[in-house]
Write a protein that holds these residues in place. Structure first.
Motif, PDB file in Angstrom:
ATOM      1  N   UNK A 105       0.921  -1.209   0.092  1.00 33.85           N
ATOM      2  CA  UNK A 105       0.017  -0.024  -0.095  1.00 33.85           C
ATOM      3  C   UNK A 105       0.913   1.422   0.046  1.00 33.85           C
ATOM      4  N   UNK A 106       0.291   2.355  -0.538  1.00 31.29           N
ATOM      5  CA  UNK A 106       0.950   3.432  -0.277  1.00 31.29           C
ATOM      6  C   UNK A 106       0.053   4.587   0.633  1.00 31.29           C
ATOM      7  N   UNK A 107       0.836   5.123   1.462  1.00 31.36           N
ATOM      8  CA  UNK A 107       0.350   6.236   2.502  1.00 31.36           C
ATOM      9  C   UNK A 107       0.864   7.492   1.804  1.00 31.36           C
ATOM     10  N   UNK A 108       0.010   8.230   1.150  1.00 29.04           N
ATOM     11  CA  UNK A 108       0.370   9.597   0.372  1.00 29.04           C
ATOM     12  C   UNK A 108       0.126  10.868   1.366  1.00 29.04           C
ATOM     13  N   UNK A 109       1.053  11.400   1.784  1.00 32.16           N
ATOM     14  CA  UNK A 109       1.039  12.586   2.611  1.00 32.16           C
ATOM     15  C   UNK A 109       1.093  13.665   1.362  1.00 32.16           C
ATOM     16  N   UNK A 110      -0.070  14.322   1.084  1.00 32.57           N
ATOM     17  CA  UNK A 110       0.112  15.381   0.237  1.00 32.57           C
ATOM     18  C   UNK A 110      -0.279  16.797   0.551  1.00 32.57           C
ATOM     19  N   UNK A 111      -0.054  17.213   1.846  1.00 32.78           N
ATOM     20  CA  UNK A 111      -0.537  18.101   2.441  1.00 32.78           C
ATOM     21  C   UNK A 111      -0.071  19.540   1.721  1.00 32.78           C
ATOM     22  N   UNK A 112       1.042  19.340   0.949  1.00 31.54           N
ATOM     23  CA  UNK A 112       1.371  20.545  -0.049  1.00 31.54           C
ATOM     24  C   UNK A 112       0.575  20.431  -1.489  1.00 31.54           C
ATOM     25  N   UNK A 113      -0.337  19.648  -1.576  1.00 26.49           N
ATOM     26  CA  UNK A 113      -0.706  19.334  -2.810  1.00 26.49           C
ATOM     27  C   UNK A 113      -1.216  20.515  -3.807  1.00 26.49           C
ATOM     28  N   UNK A 114      -1.455  21.804  -3.146  1.00 29.58           N
ATOM     29  CA  UNK A 114      -1.687  23.012  -3.812  1.00 29.58           C
ATOM     30  C   UNK A 114      -0.955  24.185  -3.530  1.00 29.58           C
ATOM     31  N   UNK A 115       0.425  23.329  -3.292  1.00 29.65           N
ATOM     32  CA  UNK A 115       1.613  24.538  -3.370  1.00 29.65           C
ATOM     33  C   UNK A 115       2.737  23.992  -4.384  1.00 29.65           C
ATOM     34  N   UNK A 116       2.564  24.108  -5.482  1.00 25.30           N
ATOM     35  CA  UNK A 116       3.627  23.894  -6.554  1.00 25.30           C
ATOM     36  C   UNK A 116       3.939  24.990  -7.114  1.00 25.30           C
ATOM     37  N   UNK A 117       5.015  25.145  -7.761  1.00 22.27           N
ATOM     38  CA  UNK A 117       5.328  26.423  -8.539  1.00 22.27           C
ATOM     39  C   UNK A 117       5.588  26.116 -10.104  1.00 22.27           C
TER      40      UNK A 117
END
Ligand code: PMP
Ligand code: GLN
Length: 394
Positions: A194-206
């Motif tokens: 399985x993958x636990x995906x910590x994507x807390x910065x999903x809206x902070x890409x440059x």
């Protein structure tokens, strides 16, 4: 007396808290712990304030307010074309930290292997070990922070239960590209993990990058637990409202872990976050756009005074190589001592990147990198640069 738990007994206080305390003690500008110095949207805060007065103020449903679960499902559809049923595929938690703990507790049996990617966010290791995992780590090396196929292949085995993937990555500021995600998906499938995906910065890409959840790759929707946080998406880190999206059969035991960890999250905050998630595209664009301006501002300022800056594609953290500066100041190359001295003497705080590695077992933990948080107002960043410039020249 009998010993207390061996994982938590003697564990140091987190580096974020440690550096924030030091910053307060010395009146330093705190570019260490990651939090914005301006609160997120007023309308979201106003809504929460009104609901605190008007209610609801009693236990909300254990899985989360229906309005927030619907909003998270809708956000999955809107941003990633992921089809989620709010009733069975979404769980609200008290922050991403609780979500991580719930996912690990729900997936891991003692002795299972869990793969962590170094540098690693500080709670991953103790939470995984406390859940009974045998941790294997793979390392990203700056400045490219590239995921190495052979290293990752070697970390996977038939005992691998899960990989924990932080994308965009704190502290590296790295965004995993599609080829790297495909490699992870291939190995997760091959080893029935399985993958636990910590994507807390999903809206902070440059720089016009778009976020690709691992969950959107072939077959991954049945194997991924995807974690988000209102703390990062709405610059409200103290609220601790998180959410997990995942297949029903995985989310069910995760909800059971949640039920006996926090059970619920304040309903006024949940309702306000539901309202926030529906914000128009301009909100999300300006979040990343303003942070990109701040990244460029701090990057240029630090580079001009001798820090060797490493590219940052996402998150609100910049990593700097201090080796040349240490030589210039005739200091040992020691990120911990450097951050301490910088706080005390320059009045600017950062975080030593060596804190993001598994302690104890390895002698080759890099000690030449420090992490700066740039989610601060431009005059604050300017003042930090001015103080650092004076310190370095002095
Ligand atoms: N994961 C990462 C990578 C983080 O940087 C943070 C810090 N916000 C968290 C998880 C924890 O998020 P929360 O405050 O929502 O618990
Ligand atoms: N995520 C924040 C950081 O990386 C810190 C959160 C915390 O202090 N627990 O700095």
């Amino acid at each position: 007396m009998k010993p207390t738990n061996s994982i938590y007994t003697g564990l140091p206080t987190t580096i974020f808290e440690t550096m924030s305390r030091l910053a307060i003690q010395h009146g330093a500008i705190n570019l260490g712990q990651g939090f914005p110095d301006e609160d997120g949207p007023l309308d979201i805060r106003q809504m929460a304030a009104e609901l605190l007065i008007d209610g609801p103020n009693q236990y909300p449903p254990m899985l989360g307010l229906p309005a927030l679960r619907e909003a998270v499902a809708e956000a999955n559809r809107r941003f990633y074309q992921l089809d989620m049923d709010p009733a069975t595929n979404i769980l609200v938690t008290s922050g991403a930290t609780e979500a991580l703990s719930d996912c690990l507790n729900a997936l891991i049996e003692p002795g299972d292997e869990v793969i962590l990617i170094e540098p690693l966010y500080d709670c991953y290791l103790p939470l995984a070990e406390r859940a009974g995992a045998h941790v294997k780590s793979v390392r990203l090396v700056p400045p490219g922070w590239k995921l190495d196929r052979a290293e990752l292949e070697a970390a996977f085995s038939d005992k691998t239960k899960a990989i924990l993937l932080n994308n965009p990555h704190n502290p590296a500021g790295k965004v995993f590209d599609r080829a790297e995600l495909e490699l992870i998906a291939e190995l997760v499938t091959k080893h029935d993990a399985y993958a636990i995906c910590d994507e807390v910065y999903e809206h902070i890409l440059f720089d016009d990058r778009t976020h690709i959840p691992l969950m959107t790759l072939d077959g991954m929707d049945q194997r991924c637990l995807r974690i988000g946080s209102a703390g990062k998406t709405f610059s409200l880190t103290g609220w601790k409202v998180g959410y997990i999206s995942g297949p029903a059969q995985l989310l069910d035991p995760v909800a059971k872990a949640h039920q006996f960890t926090t059970f619920t999250t304040p309903p006024a905050l949940q309702a306000a976050v539901a309202f926030g998630l529906a914000k128009e595209d301009t909100y999300y664009r300006s979040l990343a756009g303003e942070l990109q301006t701040k990244r460029d501002h701090l990057n240029a300022g630090l580079a001009a005074i001798g820090f060797a800056m490493i590219p940052c594609a996402g998150t609100y953290f910049l990593t700097a190589d201090i080796a040349a500066l240490c030589r210039h100041k005739q200091l040992p190359i020691d990120d911990v001592a450097f951050c301490q001295a910088m706080t005390e003497q320059a009045g600017v705080t950062a975080v030593p990147v060596s804190a993001f590695y598994r302690p104890g077992q390895q002698s080759d933990i890099p000690s030449q990198f420090v992490r700066f948080c740039f989610s601060k107002q431009i005059p604050v960043l300017d003042e930090a640069i001015a103080r650092l410039s004076k310190w370095i020249k002095g």
